[in-house]
Structures are given as C-alpha cells and as structure tokens.
Design a protein around this motif. Structure first.
Motif, PDB file in Angstrom:
ATOM      1  N   LEU A  66      38.074  42.970  39.308  1.00  0.00           N
ATOM      2  CA  LEU A  66      38.672  41.640  39.185  1.00  0.00           C
ATOM      3  C   LEU A  66      39.902  41.487  40.082  1.00  0.00           C
ATOM      4  CD1 LEU A  66      38.353  41.059  35.331  1.00  0.00           C
ATOM      5  CD2 LEU A  66      37.187  39.776  37.140  1.00  0.00           C
ATOM      6  N   GLN A  67      40.661  42.540  40.233  1.00  0.00           N
ATOM      7  CA  GLN A  67      41.808  42.491  41.141  1.00  0.00           C
ATOM      8  C   GLN A  67      41.364  42.258  42.582  1.00  0.00           C
ATOM      9  OE1 GLN A  67      43.849  46.199  40.551  1.00  0.00           O
ATOM     10  NE2 GLN A  67      44.936  45.501  38.722  1.00  0.00           N
ATOM     11  N   LEU A  68      40.293  42.934  42.970  1.00  0.00           N
ATOM     12  CA  LEU A  68      39.788  42.787  44.332  1.00  0.00           C
ATOM     13  C   LEU A  68      39.221  41.387  44.579  1.00  0.00           C
ATOM     14  CD1 LEU A  68      37.975  46.232  44.737  1.00  0.00           C
ATOM     15  CD2 LEU A  68      40.081  45.500  45.876  1.00  0.00           C
ATOM     16  N   LEU A  69      38.714  40.781  43.515  1.00  0.00           N
ATOM     17  CA  LEU A  69      38.078  39.453  43.655  1.00  0.00           C
ATOM     18  C   LEU A  69      39.014  38.315  43.249  1.00  0.00           C
ATOM     19  CD1 LEU A  69      34.535  40.262  42.123  1.00  0.00           C
ATOM     20  CD2 LEU A  69      35.288  40.463  44.501  1.00  0.00           C
ATOM     21  N   LYS A  70      40.305  38.593  43.112  1.00  0.00           N
ATOM     22  CA  LYS A  70      41.240  37.596  42.560  1.00  0.00           C
ATOM     23  C   LYS A  70      41.332  36.321  43.396  1.00  0.00           C
ATOM     24  CE  LYS A  70      45.513  39.476  44.619  1.00  0.00           C
ATOM     25  NZ  LYS A  70      44.854  40.396  45.558  1.00  0.00           N
ATOM     26  N   ASP A  71      41.044  36.401  44.688  1.00  0.00           N
ATOM     27  CA  ASP A  71      41.126  35.221  45.556  1.00  0.00           C
ATOM     28  C   ASP A  71      39.799  34.481  45.678  1.00  0.00           C
ATOM     29  OD1 ASP A  71      43.834  35.690  46.075  1.00  0.00           O
ATOM     30  OD2 ASP A  71      43.362  37.066  47.717  1.00  0.00           O
ATOM     31  N   HIS A  72      38.787  34.979  44.982  1.00  0.00           N
ATOM     32  CA  HIS A  72      37.488  34.304  45.036  1.00  0.00           C
ATOM     33  C   HIS A  72      37.509  33.028  44.193  1.00  0.00           C
ATOM     34  CE1 HIS A  72      36.263  37.977  46.891  1.00  0.00           C
ATOM     35  NE2 HIS A  72      34.952  37.752  46.785  1.00  0.00           N
ATOM     36  N   GLU A  73      36.886  32.010  44.707  1.00  0.00           N
ATOM     37  CA  GLU A  73      36.837  30.748  43.966  1.00  0.00           C
ATOM     38  C   GLU A  73      35.914  30.860  42.760  1.00  0.00           C
ATOM     39  OE1 GLU A  73      35.792  27.544  46.504  1.00  0.00           O
ATOM     40  OE2 GLU A  73      37.595  27.693  47.754  1.00  0.00           O
ATOM     41  N   GLU A  74      34.863  31.667  42.894  1.00  0.00           N
ATOM     42  CA  GLU A  74      33.894  31.807  41.800  1.00  0.00           C
ATOM     43  C   GLU A  74      33.686  33.276  41.469  1.00  0.00           C
ATOM     44  OE1 GLU A  74      30.550  28.583  41.602  1.00  0.00           O
ATOM     45  OE2 GLU A  74      30.630  29.344  43.667  1.00  0.00           O
ATOM     46  N   LEU A  75      33.622  33.563  40.179  1.00  0.00           N
ATOM     47  CA  LEU A  75      33.309  34.901  39.713  1.00  0.00           C
ATOM     48  C   LEU A  75      32.084  34.838  38.812  1.00  0.00           C
ATOM     49  CD1 LEU A  75      36.867  36.286  38.827  1.00  0.00           C
ATOM     50  CD2 LEU A  75      35.494  36.774  40.855  1.00  0.00           C
ATOM     51  N   HIS A  76      31.194  35.786  39.004  1.00  0.00           N
ATOM     52  CA  HIS A  76      29.956  35.774  38.229  1.00  0.00           C
ATOM     53  C   HIS A  76      30.234  36.101  36.766  1.00  0.00           C
ATOM     54  CE1 HIS A  76      25.779  36.453  37.086  1.00  0.00           C
ATOM     55  NE2 HIS A  76      25.429  35.881  38.236  1.00  0.00           N
ATOM     56  N   ASP A  77      29.522  35.417  35.872  1.00  0.00           N
ATOM     57  CA  ASP A  77      29.712  35.621  34.433  1.00  0.00           C
ATOM     58  C   ASP A  77      29.461  37.062  34.013  1.00  0.00           C
ATOM     59  OD1 ASP A  77      30.348  32.988  34.127  1.00  0.00           O
ATOM     60  OD2 ASP A  77      28.365  32.368  33.419  1.00  0.00           O
ATOM     61  N   ASP A  78      28.600  37.785  34.757  1.00  0.00           N
ATOM     62  CA  ASP A  78      28.275  39.168  34.388  1.00  0.00           C
ATOM     63  C   ASP A  78      29.500  40.068  34.429  1.00  0.00           C
ATOM     64  OD1 ASP A  78      25.703  38.352  34.075  1.00  0.00           O
ATOM     65  OD2 ASP A  78      24.850  39.545  35.701  1.00  0.00           O
ATOM     66  N   ILE A  79      30.465  39.737  35.303  1.00  0.00           N
ATOM     67  CA  ILE A  79      31.686  40.536  35.385  1.00  0.00           C
ATOM     68  C   ILE A  79      32.478  40.392  34.095  1.00  0.00           C
ATOM     69  CG2 ILE A  79      33.859  40.873  36.606  1.00  0.00           C
ATOM     70  CD1 ILE A  79      32.489  39.903  39.139  1.00  0.00           C
ATOM     71  N   TYR A  80      32.677  39.146  33.667  1.00  0.00           N
ATOM     72  CA  TYR A  80      33.413  38.904  32.424  1.00  0.00           C
ATOM     73  C   TYR A  80      32.653  39.438  31.223  1.00  0.00           C
ATOM     74  CZ  TYR A  80      36.516  35.844  35.087  1.00  0.00           C
ATOM     75  OH  TYR A  80      37.426  35.362  35.987  1.00  0.00           O
ATOM     76  N   ASP A  81      31.337  39.305  31.257  1.00  0.00           N
ATOM     77  CA  ASP A  81      30.525  39.807  30.151  1.00  0.00           C
ATOM     78  C   ASP A  81      30.658  41.324  30.022  1.00  0.00           C
ATOM     79  OD1 ASP A  81      29.686  37.275  29.605  1.00  0.00           O
ATOM     80  OD2 ASP A  81      27.724  37.475  30.577  1.00  0.00           O
ATOM     81  N   SER A  82      30.720  42.009  31.168  1.00  0.00           N
ATOM     82  CA  SER A  82      30.862  43.465  31.144  1.00  0.00           C
ATOM     83  C   SER A  82      32.194  43.868  30.549  1.00  0.00           C
ATOM     84  CB  SER A  82      30.743  44.034  32.568  1.00  0.00           C
ATOM     85  OG  SER A  82      29.449  43.823  33.080  1.00  0.00           O
ATOM     86  N   LEU A  83      33.256  43.174  30.954  1.00  0.00           N
ATOM     87  CA  LEU A  83      34.581  43.500  30.440  1.00  0.00           C
ATOM     88  C   LEU A  83      34.702  43.158  28.963  1.00  0.00           C
ATOM     89  CD1 LEU A  83      37.437  44.489  30.894  1.00  0.00           C
ATOM     90  CD2 LEU A  83      38.060  42.172  31.614  1.00  0.00           C
ATOM     91  N   CYS A  84      34.310  41.954  28.607  1.00  0.00           N
ATOM     92  CA  CYS A  84      34.412  41.538  27.197  1.00  0.00           C
ATOM     93  C   CYS A  84      33.498  42.375  26.313  1.00  0.00           C
ATOM     94  CB  CYS A  84      34.067  40.057  27.062  1.00  0.00           C
ATOM     95  SG  CYS A  84      35.245  38.972  27.896  1.00  0.00           S
ATOM     96  N   GLY A  85      32.350  42.733  26.860  1.00  0.00           N
ATOM     97  CA  GLY A  85      31.413  43.547  26.096  1.00  0.00           C
ATOM     98  C   GLY A  85      31.999  44.899  25.764  1.00  0.00           C
ATOM     99  N   GLN A  86      32.760  45.485  26.700  1.00  0.00           N
ATOM    100  CA  GLN A  86      33.384  46.781  26.446  1.00  0.00           C
ATOM    101  C   GLN A  86      34.564  46.653  25.490  1.00  0.00           C
ATOM    102  OE1 GLN A  86      32.129  49.661  27.157  1.00  0.00           O
ATOM    103  NE2 GLN A  86      30.436  48.500  28.033  1.00  0.00           N
ATOM    104  N   LEU A  87      35.342  45.608  25.659  1.00  0.00           N
ATOM    105  CA  LEU A  87      36.520  45.429  24.807  1.00  0.00           C
ATOM    106  C   LEU A  87      36.148  45.154  23.358  1.00  0.00           C
ATOM    107  CD1 LEU A  87      38.729  43.263  27.205  1.00  0.00           C
ATOM    108  CD2 LEU A  87      39.162  45.615  26.512  1.00  0.00           C
ATOM    109  N   ALA A  88      35.028  44.454  23.172  1.00  0.00           N
ATOM    110  CA  ALA A  88      34.671  44.032  21.812  1.00  0.00           C
ATOM    111  C   ALA A  88      33.515  44.820  21.215  1.00  0.00           C
ATOM    112  CB  ALA A  88      34.303  42.544  21.836  1.00  0.00           C
TER     113      ALA A  88
END
Length: 323
Positions: A66-88
C-alpha cells in the motif's frame, strides 16, 4: 498467469524479510489487473490459502504494498480484502486451536515440488530453538543441491534436525538425488513431533521411501537403537554449535558415531557466524578430538535455490577423522 511476480511470490511464501523483498521488480504504476495478479500470486496463492504464513507477515507485506501504491488513483479491492482479512481473521478452526494458531505458522519453498514446513513463530519455545528453520540449514541445503554426488547412494544421518528441512529436501522425488536412507534426529521431543508432522505434510501418500525421524540425546548416544537403521555414510548438522555448553556432548556424540562406522564417514557442518570466538573454539576442540575440518565454498546468491538472507555469514565445513 505469467511469472512476472515469481520472485515476490517466492519471497512471500517463505516469509523473506519484507524490507528486503524484490520490490524493484514492480513496474509502477500498476494497473488494477496487475494489482489483482500480484495479490493472487502472494496472499491468494493456493499454498497460502491452505497453509497460511504468519498473519503478522501478511499484514506487513500488504501494508508495504500500500505504501508503494500510495500515489495510485485506484487500488484493487483484493488488496484491502487481504489486509482486512488478516486483521479480522478468526475462523472456527483457529478458535478451536487458538494456542496452536498463535504459536505455529507455515513457510513454503518453491522447489520443483513445493516444500511446506510448519514452524514456530518464535525463535525459542518449549525449551528449544529447533522449531523454526535457521539460515545455516538453508545454506547447507543449497550446498547439497549444488553437489548432489555428496548424497548419491549415501545413507544420511542428521543431528539437531529441527523442522526436518534437510531430510525432507533430500527425499523429494522431483529432485532425483538418489539418496539412501535418511534419519533425522533431535534431542527435543517437540522437534521430533514437528518433524513427523512436516514429513506427513510433504509425503501425504505415505510412500515407501521417506525420511525417518527419532529422538537422539547426545549425552545418551550409546543407548540409541542403532540396529534399527542402516549404517550411515554422511553426517549432517546445521546451527548446532551456537552454545558452547553443548560442545562436549556434541563432540562425544560425533566420536561415537565415527567410531561406530570405523571412521569411514564424512560430516558436513553448517554454522551461522554469530560469534567468531565461539566458532573458533569449536574448531580447536575438533582438532583436539582428532577431527580435521576443511572449509567448503558457499553457494552464491545468484545460484541459490532458496530466498535467504545472504548477508548472514554461514560457514560450511567438511569434517573427517585425521588419518
């Protein structure tokens, strides 16, 4: 899927340090489809879905991405799903085995046949350091793969085998190393139990030819049931001399094994150089006990079969009885 993320995939699955991963192989910016492919190759990989690596490692990986992609206008939902999935994540199976889930996780090594090891998340647990794979074991594995004649038609005994990586590697059919009997030993009952689990993970169909394992206490080596196993030609050990209080027991065990095999035996010892004085002391003790040690060349980073930290100095020596 193409293999443009193969290096990151290999590093992720074996929990290579996130800050040292091959992030430079990413050609930014990443389109949404490319982001999806990267997550599929790492967090979404079938091995990780079935036998997940440490949750904290997956979190660190996704946060770095996410740090590397911070300047991207769009981020794929799978990235957030992976992070949230691990946290929860709190599946029923994890609740049922909460202690085991907190203590153990998996690593995967992408050899011709992927090798999966269940390991401790902590360096020291249950009174032993052997429940996780150490750098010297990977270095010795590399060395054996680069010099297959050392194990061809040889019966192999490993001391302090820990998670069982070396023995499981030697018996991988896809590597065709043509090794004879392999016996993995450790003084810790917890390590022996873990080795048995890892052998089952990697030899699910119970073939006729797979590594054997047994508990072996160096201080009681003469009481071991040697008759139950073949005569050995090669003795292996990795990261067993970090504690100088164990030198006497180890050297006595080595003397017993060499004499039992009429000194017609070679030993390969790999050690991470943490304390130069400790290593030097052991080499001196070797000479006093009638052994001769010859340094072996390490496998270069570009030729390595594993993602490992080559900045960690590892010394491999060949040990024989003085003639």
């Amino acid at each position: 899927m193409d293999n443009k993320y193969s290096k990151l995939q290999q590093q992720f699955l074996c929990c290579y340090p996130v800050n040292k991963m091959a992030w430079s192989t990413l050609h930014l910016p990443l389109q949404l489809e490319e982001q999806k492919q990267l997550i599929a190759a790492t967090c979404g990989h079938a091995l990780n879905q079935r036998y997940p690596v440490r949750r904290s490692y997956q979190e660190a990986f996704v946060k770095r991405l996410l740090q590397l992609l911070k300047d991207h206008e769009e981020l794929h939902d799978d990235i957030y799903d992976s992070l949230c999935g691990q946290l929860a994540k709190a599946t029923l199976s994890e609740r049922e085995s909460a202690d085991a889930a907190q203590v153990y996780a998996y690593k995967h090594y992408l050899l011709p046949t992927p090798m999966t090891l269940r390991e401790s998340k902590s360096f020291v647990i249950e009174g032993t350091t052997g429940l996780c794979t150490w750098e010297a074991a990977l270095a010795l594995a590399d060395y054996l793969l680069e010099h297959p004649s050392l194990v061809q038609n040889k019966n192999v005994l490993e001391l302090g085998a820990g998670t069982g990586l070396l023995g499981i590697l030697l018996k991988q059919r896809s590597l065709q190393l043509q090794v004879g009997q392999v016996l993995l030993t450790d003084g810790s009952d917890a390590c022996v139990q873990l080795m048995r689990e890892n052998i089952k993970l990697n030899f699910a169909e119970e073939p006729l030819d797979f590594p054997l394992c047994a508990q072996l206490n160096w201080a009681q080596i003469s009481e071991f049931n040697w008759q139950a196993y073949a005569a050995f030609d090669l003795l292996l050990a990795a990261d067993v001399i970090y504690d100088d209080t164990q030198f006497e027991a180890l050297l006595s065990a080595m003397e017993y094994i060499f004499e039992r095999h009429e000194n017609n035996l070679q030993m390969l010892l790999a050690s991470t150089v943490r304390n130069v004085d400790t290593l030097h002391n052991f080499m001196q003790q070797l000479a006093l006990h009638g052994f001769e040690a010859t340094p072996c060349a390490n496998v270069s980073a570009c030729a390595s079969h594993f993602c490992r930290d080559h900045t960690a100095a590892v010394q491999i020596v060949s040990i024989k009885r003085k003639s």
